[in-house]
Design an enzyme around this catalytic site. Sequence first.
Site, short mmCIF file in Angstrom:
data_model
loop_
_atom_site.label_atom_id
_atom_site.label_comp_id
_atom_site.label_asym_id
_atom_site.label_seq_id
_atom_site.Cartn_x
_atom_site.Cartn_y
_atom_site.Cartn_z
CG HIS A 1 36.19 86.49 48.89
ND1 HIS A 1 37.44 87.14 49.61
CD2 HIS A 1 36.55 86.49 47.64
CE1 HIS A 1 38.35 87.31 48.73
NE2 HIS A 1 37.58 87.05 47.40
CG HIS B 1 36.06 91.89 41.95
ND1 HIS B 1 37.31 92.43 41.82
CD2 HIS B 1 36.10 90.40 42.12
CE1 HIS B 1 38.11 91.32 41.72
NE2 HIS B 1 37.49 90.28 41.94
CD GLU C 1 34.93 87.07 44.01
OE1 GLU C 1 34.78 87.76 45.36
OE2 GLU C 1 35.83 86.93 43.54
#
Length: 258
Positions: free
Chosen positions: A118, A67, A114
């Site tokens: 992040h 993930h 993502e």
Amino acid sequence: MQPITQFYLLAGYFWLAVLCGTAKCTLAPSDHPHKWEKLYLVLEWPVTICKMSDNDCSDPLMYWTIHGLWPDKADECNRTWHFNISEIKDILGDMEQYWPDVIHPNRTVFWRHEWEKHGTCAATLEALNSQKKYFSKALELYKEIDLNSYLTKLGIKPGRTYQMAAIREALESIYQVTPKIQCLPPDEGQLQVIGQIKFCLSKEFALINCTQSKSGSSSAHENNLFRTEDLSKCSDTLTEYPAHMHTWKHFLANTVDI
Ligand SMILES: *[C@@H]1O[C@H](CO)[C@@H](O)[C@H](O)[C@H]1NC(C)=O
Ligand SMILES: *[C@@H]1O[C@H](CO)[C@@H](O)[C@H](O)[C@H]1NC(C)=O
Ligand SMILES: *[C@@H]1O[C@H](CO)[C@@H](O)[C@H](O)[C@H]1NC(C)=O
Ligand SMILES: *[C@@H]1O[C@H](CO)[C@@H](O)[C@H](O)[C@H]1NC(C)=O
């Protein structure tokens, strides 16, 4: 103690109290707006993710996939550093296989999310300071952790039910650390369903024990592309490790008419 020192000390505590009264209690926030301490390598079980989705994914992958690789306490650290798929063109094969978007056909959207949420924060580490390095490192950690093989070796197989304690103990015996295990809470009369495992890593990429975070920020951190905010800490009860969509009641109900 000099009165003047005392004054500054008091003033200091006053500001600390003010800062701690707001959502995040941080020291010197202006010095370290995006300070983080550890990484989560977050692995997901596609069958569960598909169940949680409104999208039709009829044939979910049957292995744990990535993930994300998330710093624990930072989001969107550089809004001008945009995802550029050309930068990861050499690793697209592995990305498709191990880091797929299990719900949406266009993976670029997921990878971009993502990276921008992040990766731009993880990039404070030299080992992660480019898109190529960030995505490659996550793939490398995923292969090292090798969750799919270890679970199989320990006889933990999809399509069965397990006590959560047995799954947790199996993981601890393999990795010598305690990861966070997240479940889809049970529907009425059903079992909770395992959905996600978060491995905690130091900035040197060593596995560490995941201790409870003090602030309740973990769900705010979840990815709304996947609705994984619906996942929560598993209870210590019987747990389903689902193999196929057709094990689901709602799916059976839908197929009765066909
Ligand atoms: C944000 O990213 C841009 C583009 O890569 C870079 O030029 C800039 O230095 C970064 N800013 C910070 C604060 O890291
Ligand atoms: C994307 O990356 C490629 C390869 O590194 C580079 O040639 C291209 O200029 C980049 N595109 C943008 C919009 O930054
Ligand atoms: C996927 O989404 C990206 C970003 O929205 C877009 O640029 C790209 O063309 C899309 N790819 C496909 C195959 O639709
Ligand atoms: C994690 O915690 C367990 C149990 O408290 C301990 O035995 C183990 O050494 C810890 N592992 C690390 C890497 O800190």
